[in-house]
Structure formats: C-alpha cells, structure tokens
Design an enzyme around this catalytic site. Structure first.
Site, PDB file in Angstrom:
ATOM      1  N   ARG A 192      45.061  31.027 -47.682  1.00 13.25           N
ATOM      2  CA  ARG A 192      44.944  31.707 -46.392  1.00 13.25           C
ATOM      3  C   ARG A 192      44.229  30.772 -45.427  1.00 13.25           C
ATOM      4  O   ARG A 192      43.015  30.604 -45.489  1.00 13.25           O
ATOM      5  CB  ARG A 192      44.144  33.004 -46.593  1.00 13.25           C
ATOM      6  CG  ARG A 192      44.224  33.980 -45.441  1.00 13.25           C
ATOM      7  CD  ARG A 192      43.181  35.065 -45.619  1.00 13.25           C
ATOM      8  NE  ARG A 192      41.849  34.541 -45.352  1.00 13.25           N
ATOM      9  CZ  ARG A 192      40.738  34.943 -45.979  1.00 13.25           C
ATOM     10  NH1 ARG A 192      40.790  35.848 -46.928  1.00 13.25           N
ATOM     11  NH2 ARG A 192      39.563  34.414 -45.664  1.00 13.25           N
ATOM     12  N   TYR A 230      31.920  31.247 -45.834  1.00 12.90           N
ATOM     13  CA  TYR A 230      32.102  31.242 -47.288  1.00 12.90           C
ATOM     14  C   TYR A 230      33.027  30.148 -47.815  1.00 12.90           C
ATOM     15  O   TYR A 230      33.280  30.087 -49.019  1.00 12.90           O
ATOM     16  CB  TYR A 230      32.597  32.616 -47.769  1.00 12.90           C
ATOM     17  CG  TYR A 230      33.856  33.124 -47.095  1.00 12.90           C
ATOM     18  CD1 TYR A 230      35.116  32.726 -47.529  1.00 12.90           C
ATOM     19  CD2 TYR A 230      33.789  34.023 -46.027  1.00 12.90           C
ATOM     20  CE1 TYR A 230      36.269  33.209 -46.920  1.00 12.90           C
ATOM     21  CE2 TYR A 230      34.928  34.501 -45.406  1.00 12.90           C
ATOM     22  CZ  TYR A 230      36.169  34.096 -45.862  1.00 12.90           C
ATOM     23  OH  TYR A 230      37.311  34.569 -45.252  1.00 12.90           O
ATOM     24  N   HIS A 281      40.386  36.332 -42.955  1.00  8.67           N
ATOM     25  CA  HIS A 281      41.042  37.519 -43.493  1.00  8.67           C
ATOM     26  C   HIS A 281      41.681  38.314 -42.361  1.00  8.67           C
ATOM     27  O   HIS A 281      42.804  38.792 -42.469  1.00  8.67           O
ATOM     28  CB  HIS A 281      40.029  38.384 -44.235  1.00  8.67           C
ATOM     29  CG  HIS A 281      40.563  39.722 -44.646  1.00  8.67           C
ATOM     30  ND1 HIS A 281      41.467  39.873 -45.674  1.00  8.67           N
ATOM     31  CD2 HIS A 281      40.351  40.958 -44.144  1.00  8.67           C
ATOM     32  CE1 HIS A 281      41.781  41.149 -45.800  1.00  8.67           C
ATOM     33  NE2 HIS A 281      41.116  41.842 -44.880  1.00  8.67           N
TER      34      HIS A 281
END
Length: 399
Positions: free
Chosen positions: A282, A295, A286
C-alpha cells in the site's frame, strides 16, 4: 502404515507436531520488476486490445486516486481511500472475469469497477454524494455500488463481504448461472471471524467463489509479518480449509490475470472455491485519515516504489511496440484533464432532496419514519447555516 478407517488418517506411534514451516507456499511471478518476462514463465493469452484496456484502466485509477486525495486535502470531499500501488491486483483479476460474475469489494477495488465500465462521472457523483449518485448520497465516499455492472455496494464494516460472497456464490451454484463471485479483502480482514466462517462454508458446500486477499503489508498501522500472523501469510489458511490456493505477485498483472483465469475455471466448472493471495504494498496511507510516516520508513516505501505495477506493465507494453512513452504520457494527460473536469462538474450538482432519505426501504414510508423526517426538517430549519446544501431545498425546493 496403519489407518484410522473412520477418519481416513495415517496412524503413527510417536508424537509428531507440525508447525508453520511444514507448508511454504511459493509466489507466482511472470513479469519481473524490470518489465521483462521471467525465464521459464509462460504468458497468459492476452491480446493487444485487452492489454491496452488494462493499462488504460491502471492509468485512470492512478490519476483518480491522486486527484481525489488532493481534493480531500482541499476540503472538497470528506474522505478517500487510495489503491496506489495495488492497481494490478484489482484490474488484472477483473480482466479475467466475465461481466456476469459478481464482484464484492472492500474499498480498494475501484480499478475492478472502472474496468467493468463505471464512468469518471459516476465515480465523481458517488464521491460528492450528489443527486446523480447511484447510492443517492447515502454512503461515504469510495463506497461504490452498481447493479448494472454486477458490483455489490461496498460496506464499511470490515470483512462482512466475505461470508456474503459465499452465500451469493451458493445461490449461483443452485441457480446454475455459470458465473462465479470474486471477493476482495486485505490481510487485516483475514483476522476477522467472518473470514474463517466464510472459507469453511465455501469449501464444505463447494461454491463458485474466488477469495482474493490483497496482502499489502499493513492493516492500517499494523505490519502483516509478525504482528498480524505468525504463519506463512494468508494462503496456508485456504489449504487448511480444504480449498484450492495460490499465491501471486500482486504487482504483476500477468500473474494476477492468469491465476484468476484458472481460479474462475475451477470455480465455475468444478464448483471449487479458490483463495488467491496477492502480495503487494500500500503505497499511500490507509486512508486520508492516516499518516503512514508514523509507522514505516521512506526507505521501505522507496524499495516498493521500484516494484510499481503500472511502470512495470508499461515497460512490457513498450517492449512489444504496443505503446510508446509519448503515447502513454498523452493518455495520462487526457485522463487527468477528464478527471479534473468531472470533479469540477460533480461538486456543483445539488445533493439529493431530503425526502429521499426515507425512500427505498418500504414501498410506502411508514408513519414513524415520516415523523422522524419532519423532526429532521425542523432541526435544519432552525440551524440552516449548518446545512447549507440541504436547507435551501426543504421548503419548495425541487425534488
């Protein structure tokens, strides 16, 4: 060796514990990261027309995602979910289906919907929740649905589409439609109980379903390896449920296309459900509510950017002489202009009339819903400045 006749099992006389290392599922890759074909690989049948349609759709989705993330940042829409870096998974698989097959997506399958023929105007109408939206403005952005294109409306709750896909495919089997259902979800959704119930039921009842897991490395901020599962990803779970299973490079259009073609054949001709795990990444957050810099590292993103599915496929197309770099850029520029024009047009279209909010559930809206609607109108009349798009159309506004 002795047999347990009731369960049809081999009998051993000393303890044997089986761990995750007993099953390592390989990854199918046909198109290498540099756009060349892997030695020993066989290309699936794909003519120039289909290849260019797939690439055309990949370009469109890349532009749509980029523009709508920008639109959200500008406050023009409320929310967006991008499929940046995962275009090959949805588009390559959709290309292997027939128009009669049902698609049940999560929320990164805009490529599959676009391949089916959903127009840029239809995308924009949904994203702006205006009165031309097929869903009548009742869903969050990116929650597309189109009955005409056999694309089930997307729902926000994670993994609910997986058991629904099993049930729908069971109906296809009973009705002998000759079609199948493909269900997309992320590896994070595979941690939900719905995933396990759905796969077990699909395997037991032998339904024509393809379960496509996009393993894109993260469930929001939770890394897949080591924190979402201790085993070898999602693919072994299909084997555990007695299901045909394959793992593919999710950034390789050819691997995705070929695996889905074969999976569809198994599903439709033999009523064998199939689990496909597409290994991808990805590239964006998100959603527009997420900041991935908290992160993961830039170096990690750059390493995956070198595996970009759109760039990889374009290199192969250019090597075939099916498209030039100039042609690809021209197509990109034309699509960008079309997306921007559709965006500007859609945001000027009025929102659905408020009376429609209680329609489509009952043939005639019952008294309690009519009462609630009048209470809502009274509230909006009292605070019209808070509802500028709706307040002007309550009394005497065109429906």
């Amino acid at each position: 060796m002795a047999k347990d006749k009731q369960h049809q099992l081999d009998i051993v006389t000393k303890p044997q514990f089986i761990d995750g290392s007993a099953l390592k599922i390989p990854m199918l890759q046909i198109l290498a990261e540099d756009g060349t074909i892997r030695k020993g690989a066989e290309l699936p049948e794909m003519d120039k027309e289909l290849a260019l349609k797939i690439f055309d759709t990949m370009q469109f989705i890349r532009i749509l995602d980029e523009r709508m993330i920008a639109a959200q940042r500008q406050g023009r829409i409320s929310f967006y979910l991008s499929s940046l870096g995962e275009e090959a998974a949805s588009i390559g698989s959709a290309a292997a289906l027939t128009d009669g097959d049902m698609i049940m997506g999560q929320y990164r399958e805009q490529g599959a919907l676009a391949f089916r023929g959903f127009t840029v105007e239809q995308f924009m109408n949904q994203l702006f929740s205006n009165e031309r939206d097929l869903g009548k403005g009742r869903q969050m952005p990116v929650h597309y649905g189109c009955a005409e294109l056999n694309f089930m409306t997307i729902a926000s709750p994670l993994a609910t589409q997986i058991p629904q896909a099993t049930g729908y495919a069971y109906g296809q089997k009973m009705d002998k439609t000759g079609n199948c259902t493909i269900c997309y979800f992320g590896e994070g959704a595979a941690s939900e109980g719905d995933f396990h119930a759905a796969l077990n039921m699909a395997a037991v009842y032998k339904v024509p379903a393809i379960f496509f897991c996009r393993n894109n490395g993260y469930a929001i901020s939770t890394p897949s390896q080591g924190e979402q599962y201790a085993g070898d990803g999602i693919a072994p779970r299909g084997v555990a449920y007695g299901m045909k299973t394959i793992r593919v490079d999710g950034n390789d259009v050819f691997a995705v296309y070929q695996a889905t073609q074969l999976a569809r054949k198994l599903a439709v001709e033999e009523n064998e459900p199939v689990l496909i795990e597409g290994m991808s990444y990805r590239m964006a957050g998100h959603s527009t509510s997420d900041d991935p810099t908290g992160y993961r590292t830039r170096d990690e993103e750059d390493a995956w950017r070198a595996k970009d599915p759109v760039v990889r496929f374009q290199k192969w197309l250019q090597a075939q002489g099916w498209i030039s770099e100039d042609e690809a850029q021209k197509n990109y520029d034309e699509k960008k202009a079309a997306v921007l024009a559709a965006l500007k047009s859609a945001e000027t279209v009025p929102v659905p009339h408020i009376d429609e909010i209680i329609e489509d559930v009952y043939d005639t809206p019952p008294p309690h819903l009519k009462k609630q609607l009048e209470a809502l109108k009274a509230h909006i009349r009292k605070y019209p400045e808070a509802y500028p798009k709706t307040a002007s159309r309550i009394d005497g506004g065109d429906k």
